[in-house]
Scaffold this active site. Structure first.
Site, PDB file in Angstrom:
ATOM      1  CG  HIS A 185      -1.864   1.093   1.321  1.00  0.00           C
ATOM      2  ND1 HIS A 185      -1.511   2.321   1.836  1.00  0.00           N
ATOM      3  CD2 HIS A 185      -3.140   1.187   0.918  1.00  0.00           C
ATOM      4  CE1 HIS A 185      -2.564   3.127   1.742  1.00  0.00           C
ATOM      5  NE2 HIS A 185      -3.559   2.467   1.196  1.00  0.00           N
ATOM      6  CB  VAL A 187       1.000   4.596   4.144  1.00  0.00           C
ATOM      7  CG1 VAL A 187      -0.006   5.667   3.810  1.00  0.00           C
ATOM      8  CG2 VAL A 187       0.343   3.313   4.597  1.00  0.00           C
ATOM      9  CE  LYS A 188       0.785  -0.383   5.660  1.00  0.00           C
ATOM     10  NZ  LYS A 188      -0.065  -1.523   5.487  1.00  0.00           N
ATOM     11  CB  ILE A 189       8.852  -0.158   3.132  1.00  0.00           C
ATOM     12  CG1 ILE A 189       8.617  -0.394   4.631  1.00  0.00           C
ATOM     13  CG2 ILE A 189      10.305   0.171   2.820  1.00  0.00           C
ATOM     14  CD1 ILE A 189       9.215   0.618   5.565  1.00  0.00           C
TER      15      ILE A 189
END
Ligand SMILES: *Cc1c(COP(=O)(O)O)cnc(C)c1O
Length: 405
Positions: A185, A187-189
């Protein structure tokens, strides 16, 4: 508003996506397997199954580990709801293990005590889902030893943790677990817009997850159910289907990732190391700049190297006013897009409806009232970070004045 997280999309990312769009196969082409191979190399796992989200990957993993009605699945209350919902999708019962107040991960002591009690009442879990909160690995060796002793499967929710390390080895190598799941997603890394992946060292588990990812349908003759001899007069006795033939041998889903997403993921993955390094530098800089302020900065287990998905500060509610809400509102007014991760899952109305309530997991609840997530993303500049720190200094000054009244 400075966001708490933000993806970086480069021109090279865009070109890679456009290239797929101009090709014949925008899904189920060569990019998904290529991305799967690249992730297995990155995390030192043998097999990978890309999906349209981590939520889907968690569901596939639970199904593949045989979770069904009558089974129990345990996870952490401080996580995104998907870590618990995956068990409910399978008709199983969910329960939670309280957190370690230092790491915010599932407490190994609490897990051991709960297993001990469950063994005596015959209510041991089939699967335990540790969540690597903020990108810091759980104590997997200890959890793995408990899994061996009590006979449960371990499914790591590493949605925050691609690029992180545990005992000098990459999160996802599945040394102490059966399956590990990542989220892509934004917002993830690293991101594929929506997307996720399950990795494992067990070829049987990988094959089953692949099958369930795509309707439970296979074209592999080795997996076919026995030929059905027909007794009808209108069809041949031994059906001779031909090359179009496939079989549905289980009840699966459409949880596939597209090649468009995988092309983006491949480009993002090239920058994983750079991203995690930048996040770590910013996190250490926060540690330094906030050292004299009345907040707890994140404690790090020396066995781990976090991927630093999020940076969380806590303050001691018993000692200070104003409360977390006032600090949160003040920071938002200053243009700092702070957030809170997470509302304890067991306190969600849906979970209260099925028997959970406030008071059940005290460490998780105490943590919840004290935590604030600060902005942290790889393209964040020192100047932007200084803005966050200055706003925190202002509120700390207010706190200090109130404490000395
Ligand atoms: C983001 C997240 C998920 C769900 O990921 P999706 O890819 O959005 O489905 C699951 N667990 C945790 C801990 C997460 O942070």
């Amino acid at each position: 508003m400075i966001p708490y997280g933000r993806q970086e999309i480069t021109e090279a990312d865009i070109e890679a996506v456009v290239e797929v769009l101009r090709s014949d196969l925008i899904t189920q082409g060569s990019k998904v397997p290529e991305f799967e191979r690249a992730v297995t190399q990155q995390v030192s796992a043998k097999h990978a199954v890309a999906t349209n989200s981590a939520t889907s990957a968690l569901h596939l993993a639970c199904r593949t580990l045989g979770v069904g009605p009558g089974d129990r699945v345990w996870t952490s209350p401080i996580t995104f709801v998907a870590s618990a919902n995956c068990a409910l999708y399978c008709g199983a019962q969910v329960d939670f293990v309280d957190i370690d107040p230092n790491t915010y991960n599932m407490s190994v002591q609490a897990l051991e005590a709960k297993l001990d009690a469950a063994e005596r009442t015959g209510t041991l879990p089939k699967v335990v889902i540790p969540v690597h909160m903020c990108g810091q690995s759980c104590e997997m060796q200890e959890i793995g030893e408990l899994a061996w002793r009590y006979g449960f499967f371990v499914l790591e929710d590493a949605s925050h943790a691609i690029g992180g390390y545990y005992q000098q080895k990459p999160v996802g190598n599945c040394h102490y677990s059966d399956i590990t799941v990542f989220s892509f997603h934004p917002v993830k890394i690293i991101t594929t817009a929506e997307g996720g992946m399950a990795v494992t060292n067990n070829p049987g588990l990988a094959q089953q997850m692949e099958l369930l990812r795509s309707h439970g349908i296979t074209r592999d003759p080795n997996l076919f159910a026995d030929v059905q001899y027909s007794t009808s007069k209108t069809v041949p006795r031994i059906p001779d289907h031909g090359p179009w033939y496939y079989q549905q041998i289980d009840l699966g889903y459409n949880y596939r990732m597209t090649d468009i997403q995988a092309a983006l993921g491949l480009k993002q993955l090239e920058r994983l190391k750079t991203y995690v390094t930048k996040r770590r530098k910013l996190a250490y800089r926060y540690d330094e700049l906030l050292a004299d302020l009345p907040f707890h900065t994140p404690w790090q287990n020396p066995d781990t190297e976090s991927a630093w998905h999020i940076y969380i500060i806590r303050f001691n509610l018993e000692e200070i006013e104003p409360n977390r809400r006032k600090v949160f509102d003040f920071l938002r007014q200053q243009g700092i897009g702070v957030n809170v991760h997470y509302i304890p899952v067991h306190t969600q109305p849906y979970y209260r409806k099925i028997g959970f309530d406030w008071g059940m997991f005290p460490s998780a609840e105490k943590y919840y009232w004290e935590a604030i997530t600060l902005p942290l993303f790889p393209t964040m500049t020192k100047e932007t970070q200084n803005q966050v720190v200055n706003a925190l200094k202002k509120i700390a000054h207010k706190i200090d004045r109130m404490a000395h009244k």
